[in-house]
Scaffold this active site. Sequence first.
Site, short mmCIF file in Angstrom:
data_model
loop_
_atom_site.label_atom_id
_atom_site.label_comp_id
_atom_site.label_asym_id
_atom_site.label_seq_id
_atom_site.Cartn_x
_atom_site.Cartn_y
_atom_site.Cartn_z
N THR A 1 2.59 -5.63 -3.22
CA THR A 1 3.52 -4.73 -3.89
C THR A 1 3.89 -3.54 -3.02
O THR A 1 3.03 -2.79 -2.61
CB THR A 1 2.89 -4.18 -5.18
OG1 THR A 1 2.12 -5.19 -5.76
CG2 THR A 1 3.94 -3.67 -6.12
N GLN A 2 5.16 -3.37 -2.79
CA GLN A 2 5.57 -2.20 -2.02
C GLN A 2 6.51 -1.32 -2.82
O GLN A 2 6.98 -0.31 -2.34
CB GLN A 2 6.21 -2.62 -0.70
CG GLN A 2 5.18 -3.31 0.16
CD GLN A 2 5.63 -3.52 1.57
OE1 GLN A 2 6.80 -3.33 1.89
NE2 GLN A 2 4.72 -3.93 2.41
#
Lengths: 323, 271
Positions: free
Chosen positions: B33-34
């Site tokens: 997840t960014q």
Amino acid sequence: MFPELSPGPQLLPGPRRSPKADTGALATHQTSIGTGYDLANSIFSPDGRNFQVEYAVKAVENGGTSIGIRCKDGVVLAVEKVITSKLLKQSANKRIATVDRHLGVVYSGMVPDGRHFVDRSRDEARAWRDTFKTPIPTADLASRMGGYMQAYTLYQSVRPFGITAIVGGFDSELEAPVDGEVGNGPSVGAGGKNPDKKYGGPFLYMIEPSGLYWGYYGAATGKGRQAAKAELEKLDLAGTGALTLEEAVKEAARIIYVAHDDSKDKEFELEMSWISGAGGPTKGKHQEVPKALREEAERLAKKSLQDDDDEDEEKKEDDKMEE
Amino acid sequence: MDHRPQAWGRPRDDVYGAYDASYLQTSGPKNATQSPVVTGTSVIALKFKDGVVMAADNLASYGSLARFTDVKRLRVFLDSSVIGFGGDVSDMQYLDRHLNELAIDEAYDNDPSAAPSDGTSPPGTLNAANLHKYLQKLMYKRRNDFDPLWNQLLVAGLDADAKPYLASIDLRGTAFTSPTLATGFGSALAQPIMRRYASTEEQAASRTREEAIEVAKECMKVLYYRDARSLDRYSIAVVTKEGVELKQDELLERQSWAFAERIRGYGTQTV
């Protein structure tokens, strides 16, 4: 050249049978000693019994009495915790275990076996939550643990559990939120539930070393089970005038005291837990009965025993007078 | 042709060329997840003399879309602490489930009915201070795995001495405590208002429950006026020795949007 096979007495493969068994002694004397059929799990005796399981039941019958009462608004679990040493701290070393928020387990028999049973129950309860995102219903836990105990009657490499466990739980009667859900879903619509049907409620199961389990109104096991069962049968647990949870706590304490034989047994400590619905005193959780209520219940239990003794003595005196 | 077992079932190199394994990154940071997807906006919380008040609106946004309007972002832990979640909602659900497991584990050994009557938690139970430390370690661990949980959390409750406790943790594991706290936009919009109410621990300790609730409601209103990712439905929790009082379906009162008519200079307006 080849010696002729003489018709020997034991040519066909089959279980070793002792002369005793052949004469029918097994059936009449109910003994398994020397027959060989009690030496391993997973071997039936010719009359269809698994002696290892029956010996496990003996281990249970030596353990401190445990009982469970299912009343209209909850479940009470109680155990006669025999004090094996004066060096043990009072009210430490609990015998009733919490398996999930709404589930409690008590057992009679070999305590280490019970501990493992509890560990496994917790794993099952957690696995259910991981899979279905909802608490495990009491019936499903009983089913899974019944299956687990039954598996220990099938193999040479294991022995059966030396316990009989009583599982009590309160399945939420409310619309249960899914673990980690957000929002309340649609504000209209049935949500798959029948508005006329009652969901959830108190449940009680007893699981025996064979893996056999039934649902009960009142369950008892361990040393004092006979006396305890006799007392439980006197209670109105199924009828309309059913016991309230608080009355059940007091009855449970009394029954443990009745089942205890002062002259024969060692001293004991009473341990009790209860589970009510969301509207009740424990708010749907399995908890230890608060100290004040437990002490009150014990006081009443001792008083009722005292009264019984007095009555007996009066009777004796009356008998003497008549003479 | 290559007859080695390693080559069985694979496209033939002499026909299709060598297999390009470069997309299977064997080194370098993980691409977890960014950025958050469905998000909750500010959470605000303030201490008063007997406890802590916390509030957050019931909105989960999908970008700028007000996607879910019935999302409860305040969660109760063991009937004694409240956690407010800002940031990614799926990570919030993960944390909520994790905390649920933790709470069940707690019940194995600790009996709340055996708690001392003075309001302090029985030895061994997780209070808000313990919970905050735990979450901080969890968030920091995830940061170091390059797989952060995209949340900022506020933890409210009581510490081991039964004193009000309020602290924050962000997605990097940064943790701190303050008499008033806000996450997200709230740290710019609500924090100044709350600091006027209490800028020090001493001031917070002299404030009443009613004052704290009043300020929290005022902050929620300001946030709704100013924060474009907010909602007028909100949850408010009060934690004290007596436990947690949680209301999940409050509506902002006495709003006045009369000023909106005079606003010029946004969007397609030319005058």
